[in-house]
Scaffold this motif. Sequence first.
Motif, PDB file in Angstrom:
ATOM      1  N   ARG A 120     -15.731  74.256  42.261  1.00  0.00           N
ATOM      2  CA  ARG A 120     -15.418  73.912  43.646  1.00  0.00           C
ATOM      3  C   ARG A 120     -16.285  74.774  44.555  1.00  0.00           C
ATOM      4  N   ARG A 149     -13.600  78.103  33.020  1.00  0.00           N
ATOM      5  CA  ARG A 149     -13.622  76.917  32.151  1.00  0.00           C
ATOM      6  C   ARG A 149     -15.025  76.335  32.030  1.00  0.00           C
ATOM      7  N   VAL A 150     -15.756  76.342  33.148  1.00  0.00           N
ATOM      8  CA  VAL A 150     -17.085  75.709  33.129  1.00  0.00           C
ATOM      9  C   VAL A 150     -18.022  76.378  32.126  1.00  0.00           C
ATOM     10  N   GLY A 198      -8.947  74.584  38.066  1.00  0.00           N
ATOM     11  CA  GLY A 198      -8.948  74.979  36.657  1.00  0.00           C
ATOM     12  C   GLY A 198      -7.547  75.158  36.077  1.00  0.00           C
ATOM     13  N   PHE A 257     -17.115  66.337  44.210  1.00  0.00           N
ATOM     14  CA  PHE A 257     -16.244  66.443  43.037  1.00  0.00           C
ATOM     15  C   PHE A 257     -16.490  65.267  42.105  1.00  0.00           C
ATOM     16  N   GLN A 258     -16.604  65.536  40.824  1.00  0.00           N
ATOM     17  CA  GLN A 258     -16.793  64.485  39.825  1.00  0.00           C
ATOM     18  C   GLN A 258     -15.690  64.617  38.784  1.00  0.00           C
ATOM     19  N   GLU A 278     -17.154  74.845  28.866  1.00  0.00           N
ATOM     20  CA  GLU A 278     -17.563  73.435  28.881  1.00  0.00           C
ATOM     21  C   GLU A 278     -19.076  73.298  28.689  1.00  0.00           C
ATOM     22  N   VAL A 289     -22.099  70.483  41.556  1.00  0.00           N
ATOM     23  CA  VAL A 289     -21.013  69.529  41.314  1.00  0.00           C
ATOM     24  C   VAL A 289     -19.703  70.207  41.687  1.00  0.00           C
ATOM     25  N   GLY A 290     -18.964  69.573  42.593  1.00  0.00           N
ATOM     26  CA  GLY A 290     -17.704  70.181  43.047  1.00  0.00           C
ATOM     27  C   GLY A 290     -17.595  70.046  44.550  1.00  0.00           C
ATOM     28  N   LEU A 337      -6.075  71.768  35.366  1.00  0.00           N
ATOM     29  CA  LEU A 337      -6.689  71.085  34.215  1.00  0.00           C
ATOM     30  C   LEU A 337      -6.206  71.705  32.908  1.00  0.00           C
ATOM     31  N   LYS A 393     -17.251  81.583  44.532  1.00  0.00           N
ATOM     32  CA  LYS A 393     -17.900  80.912  43.399  1.00  0.00           C
ATOM     33  C   LYS A 393     -19.428  81.082  43.466  1.00  0.00           C
ATOM     34  N   ILE A 430     -17.302  65.416  34.251  1.00  0.00           N
ATOM     35  CA  ILE A 430     -18.464  66.295  34.411  1.00  0.00           C
ATOM     36  C   ILE A 430     -19.412  66.245  33.206  1.00  0.00           C
TER      37      ILE A 430
END
Length: 400
Positions: free
Chosen positions: A209, A293-294, A15, A267-268, A297, A235-236, A18, A214, A271
Amino acid sequence: MMKILFLDQSGKPGGAELCLLDIAKTYRDNCLVGLFADGAFKELLEQQQIPVQVLTNQAIKVSKESSLIQGLSSLSQITPLISKVIKISRNYDLIYANTQKALVVGAIANLFTNRPLIYHLHDILSLDHFSKTNRQLAVTLANRFASLVIANSQATKTAFLEAGGNPEITQVVYNGFTSKNYDIDESKVHQIRQNLEIEQQFVIGHFSRLSPWKGQHILIEALTHCPENVTAILVGDALFGEEDYVQQLHKQVAELGLEKRVKFLGFQADIVPLMKACDLITHTSISPEPFGRVIVEAMLCRKPVIAAKAGGAIELVEHQTTGWLVTPGNSLELAEIINHCRQHPELCQTVAQQAQILASQRFELTKINQQISQLLIGVMSCDEERKRLRKEILTAEQRR
Ligand code: UDP
C-alpha cells in the motif's frame, strides 16, 4: 471442532487481513469473521465461503496520537458494537482478535463471557506506529485478558515484550502461504510487459500500500542512480488515508523527470502475474516491517528480492543467499544492489531459486495452520481444565 469468532477492525485487505483469510479458511464451517467496517475484505471472505458479518456501521476513530480521554470517548461510541460482540461470542468457544481495536472489544467480551481470548499481533508495537497510550493499552489488555498472543515474527514478539508483554503467553507464528498459487503459467507475462510497455526494460516491482513508512519514495530516488532502462511498477494504493503521500510521490516522479520510468498500477487483487512480470522485487520500508508478506511472495514467485534490513525482514531474508538486505531509507545503497543484480542475472536466478525452495518449505500454509491449530487446542484444553478445577472447588465448598 472448536467454534471461533474472529474479530478484525478493517474492511480493507491489508497484510493482517490477508493472513486472517488464510487462517479462517480452515474453520469456515465453524466460525464467523466479525468486521468493524465494510469493504473489499468482506468480499474476499465471501468469495472463500467464510461466514462474515459487518458488526457496526459507525467508523471507530482512534488515531495513532489518541490520548486516554479520546480513547475512552471512542469506547462509549462503540458500546453497541461491544454488546453485539458479547452476544455473538456466547455461541463461540474462542475469540480471536486480529487487530488492536479488535483486542479492545474482544477483551471486554472475554470479561463478560469468559470465552478465551487470542490476540494475533501483526504490528511492531513501537512508538513509530503507536502512541504511548495505545501501546500501553494493547499490552495491558493482552496481558490481562488474552490466553495466547501470536506474534507474526520474532521482531514483533521482541517489541511486545519490550513494551511489557507477558512472554509466557507469547508465541511466534509466521504467515502461511500456498506455494502452488505462486507457480502460475507464465505465458501471460509477455503480454503484461507488452501492455505496460516495459518489454525492453529492467523492471523493478514494489508491492505495498502507498504509505510513507513503506518507502516508495526511496525506490523512486534510487532510480535516479540507475540507468534509463530501469523502470519501477508500484502496485498498491493508499488504504488508510495516506492520499497526501500519493500526491507527494507523483510530484517526486514529475520533479525527477521519471514519468516514463515509474508506473502507478493501484491496488491489484491478483499480484502474482505482475510479480512474474518483474525482474526484481524491492521492499523499502523505512520503519521495521513486522513480517513483510510481499518478501515471501516474491520468493515464492522465484523473483530476486531486496528488502530493508529491519524487523521481520531480517528473519525472512538471508543476505546474498535468499535475497539482499539494505539499510532502510538509503536509496544509494538500494541503487547499488539493483545495479549489482542487473549485472549478474545468473546469480540472481540462483538466489531466487534457493529462496523459492526455502520459502515454500518454511511458510507452507498447511504447516502454519497446523501450528495455529495446536496452539488453539492448547488454549481450549487449559480453559477446560480451569473450568473443571473451578467446579471441583465449588463442589468441595458446598460439601463443607
Ligand atoms: N497486496 C495486494 N495488492 C496490492 C498490494 C499489496 O494484494 O495491490 C498484498 C500483498 O501481496 C501482501 C499484502 O497486500 O500480501 C501486504 O502485506 P505486507 O505484510 O507486505 O504489508 P502490510 O500491508 O501488512 O503492512
